[in-house]
Design an enzyme around this catalytic site. Sequence first.
Site: not given
Length: 370
Positions: A20-23, A26
């Site tokens: 997972r990446q937050s945004t 990113q």
Amino acid sequence: MMSDLIKTQHLCRKAVIYIRQSTPHQMVNNQESLRLQYALHQRAGDLGWDDNDIELIDADLGQSGAAAAHRAGFKDLLARVTLGEVGIVLSYEVTRLARNCSDWYPLLDLCGYRQCLIGDRDGVYDPGSANGRLLLGLKGTISEVELHTLRGRLTAGLLSKAERGELALLLPAGLERDANGIVMKDPNQEVRDRIALIFSAFWELGTVGKVNRSLRDRALTVPRRNRFGDIVWRVPTAGMLAGILKNPAYAGAFVYGRTQSCRARYASGKIISRRQPMAEWKIVVKDRYPAYLDWERYERIQTMLSDNHAEYRRNQTRGAPRDGAAVLQGIVWCGRCGHKMVITHPFDAARCVVTRRRCPGTAGEPCRSC
């Protein structure tokens, strides 16, 4: 490197790598972090899993870990652990799995019940054991606190910039920001004239409805910004005109905190925004933008808009004056219940009558006055 916690029963099931990446930002700019997460495939192989038994879950790329409601990948992971298909859940760090203890601890309970291990870059843990749960619980708590710390730091910087009036908020139609960040009036003369016309028409006519009818009768449209920030011309509506009249940017003021976010009382926990009264605006910096009207006139317009909204019981406002032969049109209230009276016009004379409720103390009869 193998771990003593990994048994045959774990190797017989899948090794699931959660990424997972937050945004989206990113995902584009933090390529090294993304590469390290995908490299966990090699880590799973080193721990003893065959390539055919290693699976990736990367459906949550660009999604925040603050909540699980919107993360399809995390829900898929929970479902597969529940079915007993997973022997180990691998993540580069526990913050990838969850940054909220209300999501983190149910995962630990589920993994402990299904004898599923959890691994990150520091090691492999058994959430079914006391020591493993203690370590994972501490990691989850630290992750949640870190999220609040980061959010508080960002919020403090944002408020500091807002107090100086330098926060670059989206400007309404009629105001533009140049390449140097300086705000000026729209170079399009027609846009400037139409905004000025709306304020002058309201000052003359007194109600949003009359301004709306006036513009429609003259087939005049209103400049608005679309979701891309471009100016488009729309047929005016009452809500559109009220939004323009209530916007303090036209009075040259930078305002932050006109709305307050709160969690609605729904199962989804949806966040909604509510407009705050002027007295509760967090930050007001006057004379920050080129103005279409002065602040005193802006405040007077807000008072007129508030008075036009007939809510005597809550706001003590009278409602908009109406046309007609009755002298007391729009300004008469019931002395018993405080409800605004409605004008009727029978054959003999105009009459004030509360038509939608029964007034206490009148034996169930509606209030009447000649």
